[in-house]
Write a protein that holds these residues in place. Structure first.
Motif, PDB file in Angstrom:
ATOM      1  N   HIS C 139       4.827 -31.919   7.795  1.00 59.93           N
ATOM      2  CA  HIS C 139       4.732 -30.662   7.042  1.00 59.93           C
ATOM      3  C   HIS C 139       4.408 -29.528   8.002  1.00 59.93           C
ATOM      4  O   HIS C 139       3.849 -29.734   9.092  1.00 59.93           O
ATOM      5  N   ASN C 140       4.742 -28.331   7.592  1.00 65.56           N
ATOM      6  CA  ASN C 140       4.349 -27.146   8.337  1.00 65.56           C
ATOM      7  C   ASN C 140       2.969 -26.687   7.891  1.00 65.56           C
ATOM      8  O   ASN C 140       2.579 -26.881   6.754  1.00 65.56           O
ATOM      9  N   THR C 141       2.247 -26.063   8.795  1.00 62.34           N
ATOM     10  CA  THR C 141       0.961 -25.468   8.428  1.00 62.34           C
ATOM     11  C   THR C 141       1.231 -24.089   7.838  1.00 62.34           C
ATOM     12  O   THR C 141       2.360 -23.599   7.828  1.00 62.34           O
ATOM     13  N   ASP C 142       0.168 -23.462   7.349  1.00 60.96           N
ATOM     14  CA  ASP C 142       0.332 -22.104   6.832  1.00 60.96           C
ATOM     15  C   ASP C 142       0.374 -21.076   7.964  1.00 60.96           C
ATOM     16  O   ASP C 142       0.490 -19.882   7.712  1.00 60.96           O
ATOM     17  N   GLY C 143       0.266 -21.521   9.195  1.00 61.47           N
ATOM     18  CA  GLY C 143       0.451 -20.608  10.314  1.00 61.47           C
ATOM     19  C   GLY C 143      -0.817 -20.041  10.908  1.00 61.47           C
ATOM     20  O   GLY C 143      -0.750 -19.173  11.769  1.00 61.47           O
TER      21      GLY C 143
END
Lengths: 77, 147, 147, 77
Positions: C139-143
């Motif tokens: 998954h990607n993080t929220d940045g």
């Protein structure tokens, strides 16, 4: 005490000079500094003021050898 | 971190690359903003611009702005280059580059620095119109087309 | 507007400059984001990465994302370059560059494109750890750093 | 009708193949497509689906010669 005053951009143009010196004794706000060297000209509304290169309000009190700068809103970037 | 005031035209790509190679590592995100002089403003053709600044205060304020950004976001490094003096259309005026681990911090910090620069760094633009009239730019816009 | 999928390492400064010289003029603001491969993720040292993609759908989705950005903001031009295949630490993975008249449109559109790319463009990262273990990034993080 | 099915990334790895073909008559949703070629394996929860390279929901009905793709959440950028 001795204060150096500097003007920039359109304010410098409209005053016709880029700096002033003011010798004074006693308490002196930035507003007083303007009056001291521009007796006949009211301080423009939107002018910004810095003392020793930090922004201050017009009530800020100056001390000996401070550099006070008056200038219009900045437009860089 | 570096703040540079340039009196001659600069190449933003060269600036970023050079600084990045010298100073920066371990980053995963880079957010960059470049402001470029246009030949058109407020309905008039502009043929050149003079950028005045308050030497010393400019650097002091920009350092403060970058320090504020570093307090708010996880910034690994930042570079600010700002042009002064005589500027021609299509020349870069300002470059802000921010290096971080993650994209959110990079976007936020870069934008913060640009907005703070526009409201607090003592630069003033004087435009030379095609009519040879000179005029001071009196205020910044909010940064959007319709404003 | 251009969307490029690259199977070999690319130089983001060269890409932007080349595209800008060929395609873009009249802009006052440029907002750029570059994502770079790090040698560290989720507590582990990463020595390489394989980026898989769904050829065809990638381009279709990126074109859609850029078109959405152009509907919402006054975008003059945009460039998206994304790497696929075998990637080493410190190599750029993605470049987004947006040219506009004014800074707000540039910042907003560039960020929109990046966030939409991360959630909708069919790319998948597989990391090769220093232990020679391979693992898919799930998954990607929220940045942001702390997330 | 004839449907082409594609798998990507970790889903491809766990299925051990990158594509399937399905011949069918009658109405067929994307969920049915999965069942048709993965009878013993339930559709993973977080899977994304595209038909002809556009995202769709699991109730989307396919038509002849559609390309249906199943894949895990994307992680590019």
């Amino acid at each position: 005490m001795s204060i150096k005053i500097r003007y920039f951009a359109s304010l410098k143009d409209s005053l016709g000079r880029s700096e002033d010196d003011l010798a004074w004794t006693g308490l002196l706000s930035v507003r007083d500094v303007w009056q001291g060297v521009n007796a006949t000209k009211p301080l423009p509304n939107n002018v910004l003021v810095a003392v020793n290169m930090d922004y201050v309000t017009l009530d800020h009190l100056v001390k000996d050898e401070d550099e006070v700068a008056f200038f219009p809103p900045v437009t860089g970037g | 971190m570096a703040i540079m005031i340039r009196h001659a035209a600069f190449d933003p790509w060269q600036e970023i690359q050079q600084y990045q190679n010298l100073a920066t590592s371990g980053y995963g995100a880079t957010s960059i903003f470049i402001g470029t002089m246009r030949d058109f403003n407020d309905g008039d053709t502009v043929k050149a611009m003079t950028l005045e600044h308050y030497a010393g205060m400019t650097e002091k304020q920009l350092e403060k702005i970058v320090a504020e950004a570093k307090q708010q976001w996880a910034v690994l490094d930042a570079l600010v280059v700002h042009r002064v003096g005589h500027i021609l259309p299509n020349e870069p005026i300002v470059l802000v580059s921010v290096w971080t681990l993650h994209r959110g911090d990079a976007f936020d910090a870069c934008r913060y620095i640009m907005e703070a620069l526009k409201s607090h760094a003592p630069f003033w633009k004087k435009e030379l119109l095609i009519t040879d009239e000179e005029r001071w730019v009196t205020h910044n816009t909010d940064g959007y087309k319709s404003s």
